[in-house]
Design a protein around this motif. Structure first.
Motif, PDB file in Angstrom:
ATOM      1  N   ASP A  37       0.956  -1.018  -0.004  1.00  0.00           N
ATOM      2  CA  ASP A  37      -0.062   0.067  -0.037  1.00  0.00           C
ATOM      3  C   ASP A  37       0.635   1.067   0.078  1.00  0.00           C
ATOM      4  O   ASP A  37       2.001   1.211   0.062  1.00  0.00           O
ATOM      5  CB  ASP A  37      -0.918  -0.069   1.169  1.00  0.00           C
ATOM      6  N   ALA A  38       0.235   2.277  -0.210  1.00  0.00           N
ATOM      7  CA  ALA A  38       0.902   3.525  -0.120  1.00  0.00           C
ATOM      8  C   ALA A  38       1.830   3.961   0.914  1.00  0.00           C
ATOM      9  O   ALA A  38       3.194   4.476   0.811  1.00  0.00           O
ATOM     10  CB  ALA A  38       0.042   4.662  -0.147  1.00  0.00           C
ATOM     11  N   ALA A  39       1.427   3.620   2.087  1.00  0.00           N
ATOM     12  CA  ALA A  39       2.245   3.766   3.366  1.00  0.00           C
ATOM     13  C   ALA A  39       3.385   3.020   3.529  1.00  0.00           C
ATOM     14  O   ALA A  39       4.382   3.451   3.814  1.00  0.00           O
ATOM     15  CB  ALA A  39       1.282   3.564   4.750  1.00  0.00           C
ATOM     16  N   MET A  40       3.289   1.983   3.011  1.00  0.00           N
ATOM     17  CA  MET A  40       4.354   0.818   2.876  1.00  0.00           C
ATOM     18  C   MET A  40       5.392   1.173   2.145  1.00  0.00           C
ATOM     19  O   MET A  40       6.789   1.396   2.373  1.00  0.00           O
ATOM     20  CB  MET A  40       4.034  -0.488   2.705  1.00  0.00           C
ATOM     21  N   ILE A  41       5.096   2.013   0.963  1.00  0.00           N
ATOM     22  CA  ILE A  41       5.913   2.488  -0.224  1.00  0.00           C
ATOM     23  C   ILE A  41       6.833   3.542   0.277  1.00  0.00           C
ATOM     24  O   ILE A  41       7.850   3.621   0.321  1.00  0.00           O
ATOM     25  CB  ILE A  41       5.221   2.664  -1.384  1.00  0.00           C
ATOM     26  N   VAL A  42       5.795   4.521   0.884  1.00  0.00           N
ATOM     27  CA  VAL A  42       6.318   5.712   1.527  1.00  0.00           C
ATOM     28  C   VAL A  42       7.475   5.601   2.532  1.00  0.00           C
ATOM     29  O   VAL A  42       8.515   6.064   2.594  1.00  0.00           O
ATOM     30  CB  VAL A  42       5.218   6.740   2.012  1.00  0.00           C
ATOM     31  N   GLY A  43       7.099   4.846   3.524  1.00  0.00           N
ATOM     32  CA  GLY A  43       7.966   4.378   4.443  1.00  0.00           C
ATOM     33  C   GLY A  43       9.080   3.707   3.951  1.00  0.00           C
ATOM     34  O   GLY A  43      10.366   4.012   4.598  1.00  0.00           O
ATOM     35  N   ALA A  44       8.959   2.765   3.231  1.00  0.00           N
ATOM     36  CA  ALA A  44      10.327   2.065   2.847  1.00  0.00           C
ATOM     37  C   ALA A  44      11.062   2.976   2.088  1.00  0.00           C
ATOM     38  O   ALA A  44      12.376   2.769   2.237  1.00  0.00           O
ATOM     39  CB  ALA A  44       9.918   0.812   1.981  1.00  0.00           C
ATOM     40  N   THR A  45      10.654   3.843   1.394  1.00  0.00           N
ATOM     41  CA  THR A  45      11.519   4.819   0.501  1.00  0.00           C
ATOM     42  C   THR A  45      12.184   5.853   1.468  1.00  0.00           C
ATOM     43  O   THR A  45      13.383   5.862   1.269  1.00  0.00           O
ATOM     44  CB  THR A  45      10.300   5.682  -0.288  1.00  0.00           C
ATOM     45  N   ILE A  46      11.595   6.300   2.603  1.00  0.00           N
ATOM     46  CA  ILE A  46      12.058   6.927   3.601  1.00  0.00           C
ATOM     47  C   ILE A  46      13.448   6.135   4.060  1.00  0.00           C
ATOM     48  O   ILE A  46      14.530   6.941   4.490  1.00  0.00           O
ATOM     49  CB  ILE A  46      11.309   7.472   4.552  1.00  0.00           C
ATOM     50  N   ILE A  47      13.141   4.965   4.486  1.00  0.00           N
ATOM     51  CA  ILE A  47      14.204   4.062   5.207  1.00  0.00           C
ATOM     52  C   ILE A  47      15.306   3.860   4.269  1.00  0.00           C
ATOM     53  O   ILE A  47      16.468   4.220   4.759  1.00  0.00           O
ATOM     54  CB  ILE A  47      13.650   2.701   5.593  1.00  0.00           C
ATOM     55  N   VAL A  48      14.932   3.616   2.982  1.00  0.00           N
ATOM     56  CA  VAL A  48      16.338   3.544   2.124  1.00  0.00           C
ATOM     57  C   VAL A  48      16.938   4.594   1.879  1.00  0.00           C
ATOM     58  O   VAL A  48      18.214   4.702   1.808  1.00  0.00           O
ATOM     59  CB  VAL A  48      15.405   3.056   0.952  1.00  0.00           C
ATOM     60  N   LEU A  49      16.151   5.770   1.544  1.00  0.00           N
ATOM     61  CA  LEU A  49      17.150   7.158   1.328  1.00  0.00           C
ATOM     62  C   LEU A  49      17.836   7.341   2.789  1.00  0.00           C
ATOM     63  O   LEU A  49      19.086   8.018   2.253  1.00  0.00           O
ATOM     64  CB  LEU A  49      16.030   8.200   1.033  1.00  0.00           C
ATOM     65  N   SER A  50      17.271   7.346   3.565  1.00  0.00           N
ATOM     66  CA  SER A  50      17.935   7.848   5.035  1.00  0.00           C
ATOM     67  C   SER A  50      19.286   6.670   5.108  1.00  0.00           C
ATOM     68  O   SER A  50      20.153   7.362   5.515  1.00  0.00           O
ATOM     69  CB  SER A  50      17.325   7.640   6.152  1.00  0.00           C
ATOM     70  N   GLY A  51      19.022   5.405   5.113  1.00  0.00           N
ATOM     71  CA  GLY A  51      20.102   4.497   4.991  1.00  0.00           C
ATOM     72  C   GLY A  51      21.129   4.828   4.152  1.00  0.00           C
ATOM     73  O   GLY A  51      22.514   4.894   4.331  1.00  0.00           O
ATOM     74  N   ILE A  52      20.881   5.084   2.769  1.00  0.00           N
ATOM     75  CA  ILE A  52      21.807   5.552   1.904  1.00  0.00           C
ATOM     76  C   ILE A  52      22.853   6.721   2.048  1.00  0.00           C
ATOM     77  O   ILE A  52      23.919   6.971   1.991  1.00  0.00           O
ATOM     78  CB  ILE A  52      21.234   5.685   0.417  1.00  0.00           C
ATOM     79  N   TYR A  53      21.927   7.640   2.653  1.00  0.00           N
ATOM     80  CA  TYR A  53      22.665   9.097   3.112  1.00  0.00           C
ATOM     81  C   TYR A  53      23.278   8.671   4.140  1.00  0.00           C
ATOM     82  O   TYR A  53      24.503   9.480   4.218  1.00  0.00           O
ATOM     83  CB  TYR A  53      21.480  10.247   3.409  1.00  0.00           C
ATOM     84  N   THR A  54      23.217   7.846   5.289  1.00  0.00           N
ATOM     85  CA  THR A  54      23.955   7.482   6.164  1.00  0.00           C
ATOM     86  C   THR A  54      25.343   7.005   5.677  1.00  0.00           C
ATOM     87  O   THR A  54      26.273   7.276   6.206  1.00  0.00           O
ATOM     88  CB  THR A  54      23.226   6.846   7.207  1.00  0.00           C
ATOM     89  N   PHE A  55      25.296   6.041   4.878  1.00  0.00           N
ATOM     90  CA  PHE A  55      26.432   5.639   4.126  1.00  0.00           C
ATOM     91  C   PHE A  55      27.328   6.547   3.661  1.00  0.00           C
ATOM     92  O   PHE A  55      28.531   6.341   3.664  1.00  0.00           O
ATOM     93  CB  PHE A  55      26.005   4.407   3.101  1.00  0.00           C
ATOM     94  N   HIS A  56      26.592   7.517   2.897  1.00  0.00           N
ATOM     95  CA  HIS A  56      27.232   8.410   2.275  1.00  0.00           C
ATOM     96  C   HIS A  56      28.204   9.433   3.236  1.00  0.00           C
ATOM     97  O   HIS A  56      29.233   9.607   2.969  1.00  0.00           O
ATOM     98  CB  HIS A  56      26.322   9.608   1.692  1.00  0.00           C
TER      99      HIS A  56
END
Length: 303
Positions: free
Chosen positions: A263-282
């Motif tokens: 659903d939309a909430a899962m996609i939005v939440g997962a996108t935020i988690i992935v982007l924040s994780g990638i930025y943390t690696f950066h």
């Protein structure tokens, strides 16, 4: 044209995440036919045989006294708790939802490194961590009609997995990683046998289910080996973000095998988690570069 080391590392990490995703999908399917403790025991048994053969082949066999090292024991405890809770969660929740929650683990590890190991974290990474936890809350939706107590089980599994990874850094260098993995798989199998005995719910697995359990063990072994090779071949900063490809695999497998539509909430939440994780690696990459730049490579004048 030969592939660069970083590209080879990225491809190996993609294969690793695909293998782990297939293992997770098999686990979800198997828990619909067997109690989670049986899956934990039998999959661990198959994995122990495979990894044990690899340990003997590479001469990594050591004395069981390594269990007296507290980081080894804590790592095994973290794996047992994480595996059991993950199986319970994935048996009742969509695969993509559980995978998205588990993807927050690097953020939790960063927090644990600050609190337990005293590693410095700047305000940018703290903001990324906060954003990642907001993404988790969007997926979990506490207080909403779609909330399930199994989301809390998934979060608890992340806590155990984070503890496992944090104490892994403290394991003495003289203990082979492969041998620790071997002991861990044996311990998980024994824990599954204990839970099965306590629960008393034993079902005789069919030959087809046994084949799937063996396949899950093979996928686990491939995932571990490709992940290790990826980090050895390429730069961590280039390879590590590919861990989030597991989110895509989980969505595809969940849709095609189990008919789960995110659903939309899962996609939005997962996108935020992935982007924040990638930025943390950066930010970790930037920090490491600064440390290398500011570290003197030659003695100061007069020394």
């Amino acid at each position: 044209m030969p592939l660069s080391p970083n590209l080879r590392g990225i491809l190996l990490m993609a294969v690793s995440m695909a293998s782990f995703s297939i293992n997770d999908a098999l686990a979800k399917f198997l828990t619909a036919h067997l109690h989670f403790s049986q899956v934990m025991m039998l999959r661990g048994l198959f994995a122990s045989v495979l990894i044990g053969a690899l340990v003997v082949h590479q001469g990594a066999l050591r004395s069981l006294r390594v269990l007296l090292a507290w980081p080894v024991s804590l790592r095994i405890g973290g794996e047992i708790g994480g595996s059991a809770l993950f199986l319970v969660a994935v048996s009742s929740l969509p695969l993509a939802n559980v995978t998205a929650i588990v993807q927050s683990m690097p953020l939790i590890i960063t927090c644990g490194a600050v609190l337990l190991l005293g590693e410095p974290v700047g305000w940018r990474r703290w903001l990324a961590i906060a954003a990642g936890f907001i993404g988790v809350l969007i997926i979990v939706r506490p207080g909403a009609d779609g909330f399930s107590q199994f989301t809390l089980v998934a979060l608890l599994s992340v806590g155990f997995y984070a503890m496992r990874d944090l104490v892994t850094k403290q394991i003495p260098a003289g203990i082979p990683t492969l041998f620790v993995t071997f002991l861990t798989t044996i311990a998980v199998a024994l824990a599954g046998a204990f839970f099965t005995a306590v629960h008393g719910d034993w079902s005789v697995p069919s030959p087809q289910l046994l084949m799937l359990l063996a396949l899950a063990a093979v996928m686990t072994l491939i995932g571990f080996q490709c992940g290790i090779l990826a980090l050895r071949v390429g730069d961590v900063s280039s390879v590590a973000p590919m861990r989030y490809s597991q989110m895509l695999y989980a969505m595809l497998l969940g849709y095609f095998i189990f008919g789960d539509v995110p659903d939309a909430a899962m996609i939005v939440g997962a996108t935020i988690i992935v982007l924040s994780g990638i930025y943390t690696f950066h930010r970790e990459r930037v920090r490491n570069r600064l440390l290398v730049t500011n570290t003197p490579t030659s003695p100061p004048d007069g020394v």
